[in-house]
Design an enzyme around this catalytic site. Structure first.
Site, mmCIF file in Angstrom:
data_model
loop_
_atom_site.group_PDB
_atom_site.id
_atom_site.type_symbol
_atom_site.label_atom_id
_atom_site.label_comp_id
_atom_site.label_asym_id
_atom_site.label_seq_id
_atom_site.Cartn_x
_atom_site.Cartn_y
_atom_site.Cartn_z
ATOM 1 N N THR A 155 11.904 -4.869 -6.090
ATOM 2 C CA THR A 155 12.106 -5.844 -7.167
ATOM 3 C C THR A 155 13.549 -5.910 -7.651
ATOM 4 O OG1 THR A 155 9.850 -5.544 -7.908
ATOM 5 C CG2 THR A 155 11.374 -6.422 -9.527
ATOM 6 N N SER A 184 8.356 -2.788 -0.898
ATOM 7 C CA SER A 184 7.994 -1.428 -0.472
ATOM 8 C C SER A 184 6.536 -1.312 -0.051
ATOM 9 C CB SER A 184 8.337 -0.397 -1.537
ATOM 10 O OG SER A 184 7.401 -0.376 -2.563
ATOM 11 N N SER A 185 5.736 -2.351 -0.253
ATOM 12 C CA SER A 185 4.368 -2.344 0.293
ATOM 13 C C SER A 185 4.421 -2.323 1.821
ATOM 14 C CB SER A 185 3.600 -3.595 -0.148
ATOM 15 O OG SER A 185 3.598 -3.656 -1.539
ATOM 16 N N THR A 198 9.155 0.042 -6.314
ATOM 17 C CA THR A 198 8.446 1.115 -7.027
ATOM 18 C C THR A 198 7.066 1.405 -6.433
ATOM 19 O OG1 THR A 198 7.613 -0.501 -8.611
ATOM 20 C CG2 THR A 198 9.592 0.735 -9.242
ATOM 21 N N THR A 204 4.220 10.112 -9.249
ATOM 22 C CA THR A 204 3.241 9.082 -8.916
ATOM 23 C C THR A 204 3.596 7.852 -9.742
ATOM 24 O OG1 THR A 204 1.533 10.720 -8.507
ATOM 25 C CG2 THR A 204 0.758 8.536 -9.090
ATOM 26 N N GLN A 240 -8.695 14.886 -8.077
ATOM 27 C CA GLN A 240 -8.597 13.468 -8.479
ATOM 28 C C GLN A 240 -7.943 13.333 -9.852
ATOM 29 O OE1 GLN A 240 -12.504 11.724 -8.537
ATOM 30 N NE2 GLN A 240 -12.891 12.198 -6.402
ATOM 31 N N CYS A 241 -7.890 14.448 -10.604
ATOM 32 C CA CYS A 241 -7.322 14.384 -11.958
ATOM 33 C C CYS A 241 -5.821 14.093 -11.880
ATOM 34 C CB CYS A 241 -7.521 15.711 -12.681
ATOM 35 S SG CYS A 241 -9.240 16.147 -12.905
#
Ligand code: ASP
Length: 343
Positions: A14, A59-60, A90, A167, A279-280
């Site tokens: 972006t 970035s995808s 991002t 993340t 998963q947390c």
């Protein structure tokens, strides 16, 4: 005195995008356009050179071939510069930063990823501050001349985070990244305050030993109540799968259904590496804590400790890409290689 030198690498994202007049969608644009909107670059007391991916990408579209291209570029230019700033979208920045932290084994230079949520040509852009401070951090040196941050990081919204601990947590907020299991390595206010206690120490003996091959036969597999036996079997028995990032509940727990433990054990015995991560959003896997976790140890599942999904995935891709024997790759998954886990 020789000025510190920085290589700015534009992969896309972006920060350098412009709006398509017909569709209104943001599209990658060339690097010169980005630089036109960044006249501040002249004000640094640094030697700054720039290189761009051609064409720059959203970035995808990142993948291991692009990681290799980036790792090769940094390796080729490694001895010419004091630090690197990588401009990147991002969406997958945390994956690429994690991948670089493993692929560029032995790195002791600052490799600072940044980008923005709004293009640099927009009035309210977050891109300028991110880019300016990322450059400052990449050029920062300690009193003894060693780099202040000798590792791969993401700088975003006033925080410097370890690349393999991040993340993307928010698609809209400027504060887009989180590092739940490792404190910020620096914060930028009126001054940049470094958190030296958490920055990896400079290793004068380390030499850059890049590793470009990444195994792609890996899947991220998330548990949920009601997951079907047939679906799990289809995944775990696939000949294409060499490794599984297994996202379990809480401290690394899974249902006690015998078929699940049997399937996991079968896959492990076939040489597939199954890595347990939670998963947390924060915290670590402790498989010995509950019976629902202990059964996984018996099935040959290895602990991902407090790894992010991005770090666990790219670490496994890297270890399998090296062609290591399965047991050695399993052992290394549980070791801290680049600051990615707390052990
Ligand atoms: N889709 C964009 C990308 O990841 C989003 C961004 O740059 O923030 O390339």
């Amino acid at each position: 005195m020789k000025k510190n030198s920085i290589l700015l690498i534009y992969t896309g994202g972006t920060i350098g995008m412009v709006q398509n007049a017909k569709t209104g969608a943001l599209e990658s644009f060339n690097f010169n356009h980005l630089l036109q909107h960044f006249p501040e670059i002249e004000q640094f007391n640094l030697e700054i050179e720039a290189k761009s991916f051609l064409p720059p990408i959203d970035s995808s579209d990142m993948n291991p071939a692009m990681w290799k291209k980036l790792a090769l570029l940094i390796t080729q230019e490694y001895h010419k510069y004091d630090g690197f700033v990588v401009l990147h979208g991002t969406d997958t920045m945390a994956f690429t930063a994690s991948a670089m932290s493993f692929m560029l084994e032995g790195n002791t230079k600052p490799i600072i990823f940044t980008g923005s949520q709004l293009p640099i040509g927009m009035l309210r852009t977050d891109g300028k501050e991110n880019l300016i401070t990322a450059i400052e951090i990449a050029a920062a040196k300690n009193a003894d001349g060693t780099p202040t941050v000798p590792e791969v990081c993401i700088y975003f919204a006033n925080k410097l985070l370890r690349g393999n601990r991040c993340t993307k947590r928010d698609a809209g907020s400027f504060d887009a990244f989180v590092s739940n299991n490792c404190p910020a390595l620096a914060t930028a206010g009126t001054n940049i305050t470094y958190n030296h206690r958490y920055i990896r120490p400079y290793d004068e003996k380390a030499t850059l030993t890049p590793q470009y091959e990444m195994e792609q036969g890996i899947i991220i597999f998330s548990l949920f109540p009601g997951i079907k036996e047939e679906v799990v079997k289809a995944v775990l028995r696939s000949k294409e799968i060499k490794g599984v990032i297994f996202r379990t509940y809480g401290a690394g727990n899974a249902p006690q259904a015998p078929w699940l433990t049997q399937e996991l054990a079968r896959a492990s015995n076939e040489g597939k590496i199954i890595v347990n991560i939670t998963q947390c959003a924060g915290g670590a896997v402790e498989m010995a804590r509950y019976e629902t976790g202990r059964q996984l140890i018996e099935a040959g599942v290895v602990s991902g400790h407090d790894s992010t999904v991005e770090a666990a995935l790219t670490k496994l891709m890297y270890l399998l890409g090296k062609g290591l024997p399965t047991d050695e790759a399993r052992r290394l998954m549980e070791c801290d290689l680049a600051g990615e886990i707390t052990v």
